[in-house]
Design a protein around this motif. Structure first.
Motif, PDB file in Angstrom:
ATOM      1  N   VAL A  61       0.832  -1.208   0.000  1.00 44.12           N
ATOM      2  CA  VAL A  61       0.000   0.000   0.000  1.00 44.12           C
ATOM      3  C   VAL A  61       0.867   1.259   0.000  1.00 44.12           C
ATOM      4  O   VAL A  61       0.645   2.195  -0.777  1.00 44.12           O
ATOM      5  CB  VAL A  61      -0.952   0.005   1.210  1.00 44.12           C
ATOM      6  N   VAL A  62       1.891   1.288   0.884  1.00 45.98           N
ATOM      7  CA  VAL A  62       2.786   2.447   0.940  1.00 45.98           C
ATOM      8  C   VAL A  62       3.591   2.558  -0.353  1.00 45.98           C
ATOM      9  O   VAL A  62       3.793   3.659  -0.882  1.00 45.98           O
ATOM     10  CB  VAL A  62       3.720   2.350   2.166  1.00 45.98           C
ATOM     11  N   GLY A  63       4.032   1.424  -0.891  1.00 41.34           N
ATOM     12  CA  GLY A  63       4.795   1.437  -2.141  1.00 41.34           C
ATOM     13  C   GLY A  63       3.980   2.001  -3.295  1.00 41.34           C
ATOM     14  O   GLY A  63       4.500   2.768  -4.116  1.00 41.34           O
ATOM     15  N   MET A  64       2.689   1.636  -3.358  1.00 38.75           N
ATOM     16  CA  MET A  64       1.824   2.156  -4.414  1.00 38.75           C
ATOM     17  C   MET A  64       1.614   3.663  -4.247  1.00 38.75           C
ATOM     18  O   MET A  64       1.553   4.408  -5.227  1.00 38.75           O
ATOM     19  CB  MET A  64       0.481   1.431  -4.393  1.00 38.75           C
ATOM     20  N   ALA A  65       1.525   4.127  -2.983  1.00 37.50           N
ATOM     21  CA  ALA A  65       1.363   5.564  -2.731  1.00 37.50           C
ATOM     22  C   ALA A  65       2.611   6.335  -3.166  1.00 37.50           C
ATOM     23  O   ALA A  65       2.509   7.404  -3.774  1.00 37.50           O
ATOM     24  CB  ALA A  65       1.077   5.807  -1.250  1.00 37.50           C
ATOM     25  N   VAL A  66       3.780   5.781  -2.855  1.00 42.40           N
ATOM     26  CA  VAL A  66       5.036   6.428  -3.260  1.00 42.40           C
ATOM     27  C   VAL A  66       5.125   6.505  -4.777  1.00 42.40           C
ATOM     28  O   VAL A  66       5.545   7.526  -5.345  1.00 42.40           O
ATOM     29  CB  VAL A  66       6.250   5.665  -2.680  1.00 42.40           C
ATOM     30  N   LYS A  67       4.705   5.428  -5.447  1.00 46.37           N
ATOM     31  CA  LYS A  67       4.749   5.416  -6.907  1.00 46.37           C
ATOM     32  C   LYS A  67       3.782   6.445  -7.490  1.00 46.37           C
ATOM     33  O   LYS A  67       4.079   7.082  -8.506  1.00 46.37           O
ATOM     34  CB  LYS A  67       4.407   4.019  -7.423  1.00 46.37           C
ATOM     35  N   ARG A  68       2.631   6.621  -6.827  1.00 46.81           N
ATOM     36  CA  ARG A  68       1.639   7.579  -7.320  1.00 46.81           C
ATOM     37  C   ARG A  68       2.105   9.021  -7.165  1.00 46.81           C
ATOM     38  O   ARG A  68       1.998   9.821  -8.078  1.00 46.81           O
ATOM     39  CB  ARG A  68       0.311   7.416  -6.566  1.00 46.81           C
ATOM     40  N   GLY A  69       2.586   9.366  -5.961  1.00 45.33           N
ATOM     41  CA  GLY A  69       2.881  10.781  -5.716  1.00 45.33           C
ATOM     42  C   GLY A  69       3.983  11.032  -4.716  1.00 45.33           C
ATOM     43  O   GLY A  69       4.036  12.120  -4.122  1.00 45.33           O
ATOM     44  N   GLY A  70       4.839  10.037  -4.486  1.00 38.81           N
ATOM     45  CA  GLY A  70       5.956  10.226  -3.573  1.00 38.81           C
ATOM     46  C   GLY A  70       5.518  10.317  -2.125  1.00 38.81           C
ATOM     47  O   GLY A  70       4.415   9.884  -1.748  1.00 38.81           O
ATOM     48  N   LEU A  71       6.358  10.885  -1.289  1.00 36.00           N
ATOM     49  CA  LEU A  71       6.089  10.994   0.145  1.00 36.00           C
ATOM     50  C   LEU A  71       4.819  11.804   0.405  1.00 36.00           C
ATOM     51  O   LEU A  71       4.084  11.535   1.370  1.00 36.00           O
ATOM     52  CB  LEU A  71       7.280  11.648   0.852  1.00 36.00           C
ATOM     53  N   GLY A  72       4.534  12.781  -0.456  1.00 34.52           N
ATOM     54  CA  GLY A  72       3.346  13.598  -0.288  1.00 34.52           C
ATOM     55  C   GLY A  72       2.069  12.778  -0.323  1.00 34.52           C
ATOM     56  O   GLY A  72       1.124  13.055   0.428  1.00 34.52           O
ATOM     57  N   ASP A  73       2.031  11.747  -1.180  1.00 40.21           N
ATOM     58  CA  ASP A  73       0.831  10.911  -1.264  1.00 40.21           C
ATOM     59  C   ASP A  73       0.711  10.014  -0.039  1.00 40.21           C
ATOM     60  O   ASP A  73      -0.393   9.713   0.401  1.00 40.21           O
ATOM     61  CB  ASP A  73       0.860  10.070  -2.540  1.00 40.21           C
TER      62      ASP A  73
END
Length: 301
Positions: A61-73
């Protein structure tokens, strides 16, 4: 019908077909994970199994968020508009997952899923009392028929009655409550925020439990623990992808393919096949569940 309208309908059908296929694959991954869990739970503790599962899910889940928008996501999906509800829902998930895992440890996979198939019917009943949703007479009749199917499987008062079968029934009720909590949380947060807390909170809870129950795995044990966690996490992700292509009402009936996969894997890996009474009861439960979904679709139309 114009060519443009025809193309739009064809495109919609193709998209829905992709969603249904992804949902069926998700059920296959869930059932594969259950088969692995049944194996590893004989040698390793349940908190250990859950800790590995939620470690992998949180990483994805965190990896997908990082891929989407980096730490901000990652920061965005951690900001809930109703944090107490998200924390309670996700903590409740740990207890529900514990009941399911214990059920798979002690009972045949197909028997567990035959009983757990009553969960959508439980959601209908709980929606009426908890969310004050309107439930018509026909859906109440479907609820009663579904529970009669459960009685066929349990057969209380007969020689074949196994008290352990109440365990997945309680798990199904807990899963229904969890779905109601998820429904309520969707009023405040989007799916990505709920996914974040679904992984992180159970990981936090099981991290406190696992040191007291840790059994050092060998190489095969690590492969099985990680493999089971990956299968179940992939099931969650494929289901999420399925909802991006098709509506929940289109996908829900195909969730029952989980019973088919569970029976297949139970037979292949454990030589377990449900008896005729369990099959008959499961068919009654599935039929009532499908009718409940059908009536829900009509109500929302």
């Amino acid at each position: 019908m114009t060519d443009k309208n025809h193309l739009q309908e064809t495109s919609l059908l193709d998209t829905t077909g992709k969603g249904i296929l992804l949902a069926i694959l998700a059920m296959a991954f869930f059932s594969s994970g259950d088969a692995v869990v049944k194996h590893v739970s004989q040698n390793y503790s349940l908190p250990q199994l859950l800790w590995v599962r939620y470690m992998i899910l949180s990483f994805l889940v965190v990896g997908m968020a990082v891929k989407r928008g980096g730490l901000g996501d990652v920061i965005r999906i951690s900001r809930s508009k109703n944090l107490p509800l998200q924390l309670f829902r996700s903590a409740f998930l740990v207890g529900e997952a514990f009941l399911f895992t214990l059920s798979f440890k002690l009972l045949p996979i197909a028997d567990v899923h035959a009983i757990v198939a009553v969960a959508p019917i439980c959601v209908t009943a709980l929606s009426a009392f908890w969310l004050k949703e309107a439930v018509g007479l026909r859906r109440w009749m479907a609820v009663l028929v579904g529970f009669s199917g459960i009685m066929v499987i349990l057969r209380p008062g007969f020689d074949a009655f196994d008290p352990l079968l109440f365990l997945p029934l309680v798990a199904a009720a807990a899963f229904a409550i969890y779905q109601i909590l998820l429904r309520i949380s969707s009023r405040y947060d989007d799916g990505q925020i709920s996914q974040f807390y679904t992984g992180i909170v159970p990981l936090f809870i099981t991290s406190f439990m696992v040191p007291f129950f840790w059994v050092q795995p060998d190489l095969n044990g690590w492969i099985a623990l990680i493999g089971g966690g990956i299968f179940i996490s992939l099931g969650h992700l494929f289901l999420i992808f399925a909802f991006q292509y098709a509506t929940p009402s289109a996908i829900q009936p195909f969730n029952y393919t989980l019973l088919v996969w569970a029976t297949l894997f139970g037979w292949l890996f454990y030589d377990d096949l449900p008896d005729s009474w369990t099959i008959a009861g499961a068919l009654i439960v599935v039929a009532s569940g499908l009718y409940t979904i059908y009536r829900e679709r009509i109500r929302r139309a």
